[in-house]
Design a protein around this motif. Structure first.
Motif, PDB file in Angstrom:
ATOM      1  N   ASP A 292      53.250  21.805  -9.013  1.00 45.56           N
ATOM      2  CA  ASP A 292      53.122  20.606  -9.650  1.00 45.56           C
ATOM      3  C   ASP A 292      52.281  19.744  -8.925  1.00 45.56           C
ATOM      4  O   ASP A 292      52.720  18.588  -8.811  1.00 45.56           O
ATOM      5  CB  ASP A 292      54.518  19.985  -9.907  1.00 45.56           C
ATOM      6  CG  ASP A 292      55.449  20.878 -10.810  1.00 45.56           C
ATOM      7  OD1 ASP A 292      54.709  21.577 -11.500  1.00 45.56           O
ATOM      8  OD2 ASP A 292      56.550  20.545 -10.953  1.00 45.56           O
ATOM      9  N   VAL A 294      49.639  17.028  -8.512  1.00 46.23           N
ATOM     10  CA  VAL A 294      48.802  15.958  -9.532  1.00 46.23           C
ATOM     11  C   VAL A 294      47.933  15.272  -8.500  1.00 46.23           C
ATOM     12  O   VAL A 294      48.334  14.599  -7.449  1.00 46.23           O
ATOM     13  CB  VAL A 294      50.058  15.047 -10.014  1.00 46.23           C
ATOM     14  CG1 VAL A 294      49.361  14.123 -11.052  1.00 46.23           C
ATOM     15  CG2 VAL A 294      50.914  15.955 -10.793  1.00 46.23           C
ATOM     16  N   THR A 296      45.235  11.872  -9.090  1.00 47.71           N
ATOM     17  CA  THR A 296      44.839  10.495  -9.673  1.00 47.71           C
ATOM     18  C   THR A 296      43.628   9.738  -8.850  1.00 47.71           C
ATOM     19  O   THR A 296      44.050   9.285  -7.838  1.00 47.71           O
ATOM     20  CB  THR A 296      45.863   9.780 -10.333  1.00 47.71           C
ATOM     21  OG1 THR A 296      47.003  10.557 -10.316  1.00 47.71           O
ATOM     22  CG2 THR A 296      45.611   9.324 -11.651  1.00 47.71           C
ATOM     23  N   SER A 372      57.839  11.665 -13.052  1.00 44.89           N
ATOM     24  CA  SER A 372      56.500  12.399 -13.221  1.00 44.89           C
ATOM     25  C   SER A 372      56.645  13.429 -14.187  1.00 44.89           C
ATOM     26  O   SER A 372      57.858  13.916 -14.437  1.00 44.89           O
ATOM     27  CB  SER A 372      55.597  12.733 -11.678  1.00 44.89           C
ATOM     28  OG  SER A 372      56.741  13.564 -11.227  1.00 44.89           O
ATOM     29  N   THR A 374      54.879  17.133 -15.835  1.00 41.35           N
ATOM     30  CA  THR A 374      54.027  18.067 -15.503  1.00 41.35           C
ATOM     31  C   THR A 374      54.151  19.240 -16.800  1.00 41.35           C
ATOM     32  O   THR A 374      55.214  19.291 -17.208  1.00 41.35           O
ATOM     33  CB  THR A 374      53.816  18.956 -14.332  1.00 41.35           C
ATOM     34  OG1 THR A 374      55.338  19.389 -14.185  1.00 41.35           O
ATOM     35  CG2 THR A 374      53.539  18.095 -13.113  1.00 41.35           C
TER      36      THR A 374
END
Ligand code: ADP
Ligand code: ASP
Ligand code: MG
Length: 413
Positions: A292, A294, A296, A372, A374
């Motif tokens: 997972d 992530v 940004t 969060s 995913t």
């Protein structure tokens, strides 16, 4: 004559009576004309007890010594199993992983199988013997004992089934098969008759401890038919198999809860080429499995990055990222180990819309905050507070009608 691999989990061999019952299952299969290879786990909670013994002496025990210790649990079961069969007049021989040359790499406590000496097993089977192999363990090229990770006896069994060319690998356990979710947590979960390798692989990787995820991967790769069934009753259980068109009609096949995990976030890292590569090469060197991921962008010069690790790897992962933090101009590292992951899985998601909407609306109605999200093409996962995780799982199961057999669910269930 066909070969069947029968794997018995810890609760199915917890005491003499249970070993005797498991031995009777094997005898029945032999009497039906099959050659049988048995794979057995450590009895009851023995692996947990051995881990506790180790931690009492050393809070950070060397991994090689852990494997040396934990492998003894399975070694005891297999010889007892062979004795139980012998007492009933059947010729049986037990082997450790090393004795059948189940060769693995040297990643102690999570080793990967590289090869198996099927010849030795065939020779014994052809002499009319029942072969009993200790699950969960192997040996590396240097002769060190290794283990495959918690729950790894399933992987030993499926890998052996592939190596000896078995027609089927039966996983005998303390539930009647694979359910829509863990029946110990959601009491109204229902048993599924069949599930695809891909769905089971996702479910196992997301916390459905009924199967070791690598076992399912082996099954898919080597085309091993896997049947998960009860060691105490005769029900047919669940077949894990290749996807068939009808499976697409079921939008969500199952839901999972994963509690043994933590999230590591790196805030304000440099937004330039090579940063993620540096972070993950350092985690790979530390042999940490991550999921997972992530990242940004939070501005032209800065980005945030987060990823998940298993609780057992948290300390190693933290140490690894702390070492490189300053070189990345990371403002700070945050860690959350009070979280859990709730997921829904189904190959039907590829062709149906509205699954994400239903998942998020359900959690919103239950007043559960999502940390969060995913997704893959066949799953949606939400990180929530650990103390709300079971409530979240239950709400999601009811929303997707996982308390009903697939054919009774409404079309968008
Ligand atoms: P064994 O000792 O036989 O390997 P495990 O404890 O590893 O047994 O796996 C069986 C357990 O998996 C069940 O008791 C159940 O609580 C849990 N489990 C988690 N998810 C599922 C699921 N989707 N279906 C069935 N059992 C599940
Ligand atoms: N005994 C090991 C464990 O408890 C392996 C297994 O049961 O599959 O994790
Ligand atoms: Mg297991």
């Amino acid at each position: 004559m066909g070969i069947i691999v029968q794997k018995f989990g810890g609760t199915s061999v917890a005491n003499a009576e249970k070993i005797r019952r498991a031995a009777e299952r094997v005898i029945k299969t032999v009497n039906n004309g099959y050659q049988v290879v048995v794979v057995a786990s450590a009895r009851g909670k023995q692996t947990d007890e051995l881990i506790a013994d180790a931690l009492e002496l050393n809070p950070n025990p060397p991994k090689r010594e852990m494997d040396q210790l934990l492998s003894t649990g399975e070694q005891q079961t297999v010889s007892l199993f062979a004795m139980a069969l012998n007492a009933k007049g059947y010729d049986a021989i037990s082997f450790t992983g090393g004795q059948i040359r189940m060769v693995t790499n040297s990643d102690h406590t999570k080793a990967q199988i590289q090869s198996i000496d099927a010849e030795r097993i065939h020779k014994q089977l052809d002499q009319g013997k029942i072969v009993i192999v200790a699950g969960f363990q192997g040996i590396d090229e240097q002769g060190n004992i290794t283990t495959l990770g918690r729950g790894g006896s399933d992987t030993s069994a499926v890998a052996l089934a592939a190596a000896v060319g078995a027609g089927k690998c039966e996983i005998y356990t303390d539930v009647d098969g694979i359910y829509t979710t863990d029946p110990r947590i959601f009491k109204n979960a229902v048993k599924v008759d069949q599930i695809s390798y891909d769905e089971m692989l996702e479910m196992a990787s997301l916390g459905a401890g009924v199967m070791h995820n690598r076992a399912v991967g082996f099954g898919k790769k080597y085309d091993v038919k896997i049947q998960v069934r009860s060691s105490v009753n005769e029900t047919e259980g669940t077949i894990i198999t290749h996807e068939v068109p009808q499976m697409e009609g079921i939008v969500v096949s199952g839901a999972t809860i994963q509690k043994d995990m933590a999230k590591i976030g790196m805030v304000g890292i440099d937004n330039v080429p090579g940063i993620a590569a540096r972070i993950f090469s350092c985690l790979a060197k530390a042999k940490v499995i991550v999921s997972d991921i992530v990242q940004t962008e939070i501005g032209p010069e800065k980005a945030n990055l987060s990823f998940m690790v298993g609780s057992a790897d948290l300390a190693t992962a933290k140490e690894a990222v702390e070492q490189i933090k300053d070189g990345l101009n990371c403002e700070h590292i945050f860690i959350r180990d009070d979280i859990a992951e709730i997921s829904v899985v189904g190959v039907g998601m590829r062709s149906h819309y509205g699954v994400a909407d239903k998942m998020f609306s359900t959690l919103s109605k239950a007043n559960i905050n999502i940390d969060s999200i995913t997704t893959s093409e066949i799953r949606i996962s939400c990180i929530v507070d650990k103390d709300q995780a079971e409530k979240a799982l239950e709400a999601v199961c009811i929303a997707f009608e996982l308390d009903k057999p697939a054919e009774e669910r409404t079309k968008d269930g």
